[in-house]
Design a protein around this motif. Sequence first.
Motif, PDB file in Angstrom:
ATOM      1  N   TYR A 128       0.566  -1.375   0.060  1.00 39.09           N
ATOM      2  CA  TYR A 128       0.062   0.004   0.243  1.00 39.09           C
ATOM      3  C   TYR A 128       0.955   1.111   0.068  1.00 39.09           C
ATOM      4  O   TYR A 128       1.618   1.347   0.700  1.00 39.09           O
ATOM      5  N   LYS A 129       0.873   2.141  -0.901  1.00 40.48           N
ATOM      6  CA  LYS A 129       1.454   3.262  -0.974  1.00 40.48           C
ATOM      7  C   LYS A 129       0.868   4.517  -0.340  1.00 40.48           C
ATOM      8  O   LYS A 129       1.362   5.578  -0.013  1.00 40.48           O
ATOM      9  N   PHE A 130      -0.625   4.379  -0.212  1.00 45.59           N
ATOM     10  CA  PHE A 130      -1.074   5.432   0.735  1.00 45.59           C
ATOM     11  C   PHE A 130      -1.392   5.168   2.061  1.00 45.59           C
ATOM     12  O   PHE A 130      -2.076   3.887   2.606  1.00 45.59           O
ATOM     13  N   PRO A 131      -1.199   5.760   3.047  1.00 50.05           N
ATOM     14  CA  PRO A 131      -1.414   5.130   4.691  1.00 50.05           C
ATOM     15  C   PRO A 131      -3.031   5.133   4.734  1.00 50.05           C
ATOM     16  O   PRO A 131      -3.692   5.838   4.370  1.00 50.05           O
ATOM     17  N   PRO A 132      -3.329   4.368   5.811  1.00 52.20           N
ATOM     18  CA  PRO A 132      -4.619   4.175   6.161  1.00 52.20           C
ATOM     19  C   PRO A 132      -5.168   5.626   6.640  1.00 52.20           C
ATOM     20  O   PRO A 132      -4.538   6.036   7.699  1.00 52.20           O
ATOM     21  N   PRO A 133      -6.332   5.959   5.668  1.00 55.73           N
ATOM     22  CA  PRO A 133      -6.575   7.328   6.341  1.00 55.73           C
ATOM     23  C   PRO A 133      -7.631   7.564   7.473  1.00 55.73           C
ATOM     24  O   PRO A 133      -8.409   6.632   7.582  1.00 55.73           O
ATOM     25  N   HIS A 134      -7.664   8.724   8.262  1.00 56.58           N
ATOM     26  CA  HIS A 134      -8.348   9.026   9.369  1.00 56.58           C
ATOM     27  C   HIS A 134      -8.786  10.362   9.140  1.00 56.58           C
ATOM     28  O   HIS A 134      -8.466  11.225   8.263  1.00 56.58           O
ATOM     29  N   LEU A 135      -9.709  10.825   9.944  1.00 51.47           N
ATOM     30  CA  LEU A 135     -10.081  12.268  10.039  1.00 51.47           C
ATOM     31  C   LEU A 135      -9.127  13.043  10.785  1.00 51.47           C
ATOM     32  O   LEU A 135      -8.661  14.054  10.258  1.00 51.47           O
ATOM     33  N   PHE A 136      -8.559  12.448  11.786  1.00 56.15           N
ATOM     34  CA  PHE A 136      -7.415  12.927  12.677  1.00 56.15           C
ATOM     35  C   PHE A 136      -6.227  11.758  12.596  1.00 56.15           C
ATOM     36  O   PHE A 136      -6.759  10.868  13.144  1.00 56.15           O
ATOM     37  N   TYR A 137      -5.249  12.012  12.341  1.00 60.62           N
ATOM     38  CA  TYR A 137      -4.057  11.213  12.481  1.00 60.62           C
ATOM     39  C   TYR A 137      -2.912  11.832  12.888  1.00 60.62           C
ATOM     40  O   TYR A 137      -2.100  12.363  12.115  1.00 60.62           O
ATOM     41  N   LEU A 138      -2.797  11.768  14.278  1.00 64.34           N
ATOM     42  CA  LEU A 138      -1.843  12.829  15.014  1.00 64.34           C
ATOM     43  C   LEU A 138      -0.690  11.756  15.423  1.00 64.34           C
ATOM     44  O   LEU A 138      -1.046  10.787  16.136  1.00 64.34           O
ATOM     45  N   THR A 139       0.581  11.947  14.934  1.00 63.35           N
ATOM     46  CA  THR A 139       1.923  11.264  15.331  1.00 63.35           C
ATOM     47  C   THR A 139       3.045  11.773  15.430  1.00 63.35           C
ATOM     48  O   THR A 139       3.021  12.828  14.685  1.00 63.35           O
ATOM     49  N   THR A 140       4.199  11.178  15.816  1.00 58.56           N
ATOM     50  CA  THR A 140       5.423  11.903  15.730  1.00 58.56           C
ATOM     51  C   THR A 140       5.933  11.785  14.038  1.00 58.56           C
ATOM     52  O   THR A 140       6.911  12.744  13.863  1.00 58.56           O
ATOM     53  N   ASP A 141       5.293  11.004  13.248  1.00 56.07           N
ATOM     54  CA  ASP A 141       5.482  11.143  12.108  1.00 56.07           C
ATOM     55  C   ASP A 141       7.115  10.752  11.788  1.00 56.07           C
ATOM     56  O   ASP A 141       7.865  11.394  10.812  1.00 56.07           O
ATOM     57  N   SER A 142       7.576   9.979  12.692  1.00 58.21           N
ATOM     58  CA  SER A 142       9.189   9.567  12.512  1.00 58.21           C
ATOM     59  C   SER A 142       9.874  10.757  12.577  1.00 58.21           C
ATOM     60  O   SER A 142      10.906  10.989  11.866  1.00 58.21           O
ATOM     61  N   TYR A 188       7.080  15.983  18.976  1.00 55.60           N
ATOM     62  CA  TYR A 188       5.922  14.995  19.121  1.00 55.60           C
ATOM     63  C   TYR A 188       4.731  15.880  19.313  1.00 55.60           C
ATOM     64  O   TYR A 188       4.763  16.840  19.837  1.00 55.60           O
ATOM     65  N   PRO A 189       3.196  15.250  18.916  1.00 57.80           N
ATOM     66  CA  PRO A 189       2.188  16.106  19.210  1.00 57.80           C
ATOM     67  C   PRO A 189       2.167  16.300  20.690  1.00 57.80           C
ATOM     68  O   PRO A 189       2.110  15.661  21.491  1.00 57.80           O
ATOM     69  N   ASN A 190       1.785  17.592  21.108  1.00 60.76           N
ATOM     70  CA  ASN A 190       1.689  18.235  22.419  1.00 60.76           C
ATOM     71  C   ASN A 190       0.728  19.360  22.527  1.00 60.76           C
ATOM     72  O   ASN A 190       0.699  20.085  21.852  1.00 60.76           O
ATOM     73  N   ASN A 191       0.134  19.315  23.520  1.00 61.40           N
ATOM     74  CA  ASN A 191      -0.814  20.509  24.011  1.00 61.40           C
ATOM     75  C   ASN A 191      -1.891  20.446  22.785  1.00 61.40           C
ATOM     76  O   ASN A 191      -1.964  21.190  22.110  1.00 61.40           O
ATOM     77  N   ILE A 192      -2.677  19.225  22.692  1.00 60.16           N
ATOM     78  CA  ILE A 192      -3.564  19.049  21.446  1.00 60.16           C
ATOM     79  C   ILE A 192      -4.998  19.202  22.281  1.00 60.16           C
ATOM     80  O   ILE A 192      -5.213  18.814  23.222  1.00 60.16           O
TER      81      ILE A 192
END
Length: 680
Positions: free
Chosen positions: A307-321, A327-331
């Motif tokens: 799969y070339k496209f990541p599994p999609p979501h409305l919100f996908y918050l991550t460190t993204d490598s 990293y996501p903070n104060n959300i």
Amino acid sequence: DLEGATITLPEGVTLYFNGGLLTNGTLTANETLIAPQSSSQILDTVSLSGTFENEYIMPYWFGAAMDGVTDDRDAFIKTLAYAESLGLKVLVDKDMFLDVEETGTKSIFLDDNTWIEGANEANIIINNLLSPAFFIALSEDVTIKDITFLYDQEYDASYFETTDNTKNQQQLEDYMTKNKNVTFLSTNPVWKGPSAFRAVFSLEASKNILFENVAFKAKGATANKFMQYVFKFKEQYTSNQSISSGNIEDAAIPTNITLKNIIIDGAIMGLQGNVENLTVDNLKSYRYSDLQNEDGSYLGAYIDGGYKFPPPHLFYLTTDSSFSGKYPNNIILLNVTDYGDYIGTTEVRPTISGYCNSLKLVDQIENITVDNYKTYRRDGLGDMGGITNGVFTNIYAESTIAIFDPSYSFPSLRFVGELTNVSFKNITIKDNSKTLELYPLDVVIGNYVTMDNVHVHVNELINTPHGPFGISGSNNEVVNSSLTIQNHLGKETYKALIYNNNETLDNGANNHYEIEVNGWRDISNDANGLPIRMLFQNSSNTNDNYAKVVDTNNDFTIEQKGEVKQDTWTRTEEVELGTGSSQILNINIPTNFYVKSVNLTTLEALEDGLEVYLSTNSSSNNSSSWVSEISTTLGSTSKTFSGNTAHTSGQLLYLVANGDFDNKGKVSVELVLGRTTNGN
């Protein structure tokens, strides 16, 4: 034609335009007001400086047709440049088409202090495909409000050309070099994969960004005409530095991002990436899908075995490598409704690649609040893991997770990493699948995790794994919570409702559970294997823990304090007496249970002078087996037993008498049974 001259205006001049324009020169203003009388172009190759009384400038001043069809990209870029240099806002009051399709050359970069505002329900029509429509890269203080971005494009799910990524990287590098004083010595801008370049907005190390009253809508009706990404939050090198492979830590993620009153309608991925100080308030999402062609082929951009496209979501918050430790903070996510209108093939990715649930928060997330979040996505509520200091309140989720192979373990709410100091309060998870082999709530590993008023609803349930409640760790709490099953058909035995891992069974401390279960299967035929079980604490664990599960259908309570577990089963039966002196009951005393108390109520009077007993023996002469005498007249008789010696074999129960019942009398028998064990 100013013929190259510089014109300096006196203070307070108003320039009226009625079909004419200025060209070829420089105009220096002094509190000047520009007041066009029409929507035609008024400036062409004219440099503006000085101060203006206007709050806004308009794209049609610089040649934009603003008819929703003509490409107004060049005029819009001029408008942005003038607005930036003069400190003015851009007002879009008519539909405007921006042709930003060409890969790596036509993305629009928004600089510091950009303000774009709409009026008259205007649309900015965009057609980006393999490059972002807009970059907000290293820029600060950008405001976009009161406008709709109307997406008018079609993608090919089978196409992920790597050379396009080079073009995208180059246009980003050129902008950062020219506008942000970044020198690239031996590396390129931060790279986060080819799909990231398909966003409508790519926010890269940007600060103080506001989107307010903004809608993102796909004009097309099929999934292949949806926006592939709406927002990409991306790590990027910061301004005023030289970048080489030796200083790749000099990067930042977007910060102070506010989205207020947002609509997303027709998107694959909503908001994805690494961001801090993000506030979303009042977001509504309508149509969504997974990447695919119109006929449903190439689902997820499945090409060459992957799969070339990541599994999609409305919100996908991550460190993204993140390579810089960000990293996501104060959300803060408030008042979100994901209506879950799925468009496209009914098929799902047939592997463990992932699924399109609404809210994905993974890898490392700190200080997050989610309040008043509703989702109706068939794929479920979300993935969570690696969260520290989280508050999740007032969440409602409906799903249909039977669309997935149950062996992939895709519940509505799945935990994929540890939680620390996270609370869930007022949560309802309801799955609408006709039949389920998987609970819609997952068990979790964590410490200082609380679930208060968490309710799980399913329809028909067949064989399932253990769960759905279980927080492996210490100092965890589940209270005021429930599981409701409409029809329980599962035949597996010894299934645990509370499930802890071996480490917690042996060493967990200060854990507290209180759960109600409605609709559990009938346990009468196997009182050892069919009742609810708890894998909560082993007998070797001497720490203080407490758990209580109430099975309302069977009137069965399991309570464990420390290593001692106590089962209490209340069984009732109404018996209409027939003939003879002995009548067997349907209820009994199973193996390993003892009688705690009985309550015998005569509902209809018995034969006068008859002596009637509840007994474990069918003979009326065996007084040693009598449990209690029964009143022959209306009323109740109760008896409590102090012993707790369990029966080693099952005991049938009878009503026995010293004479014939003579078809007279009706008796209610309430039998409270107990069972005591150590640990699990």
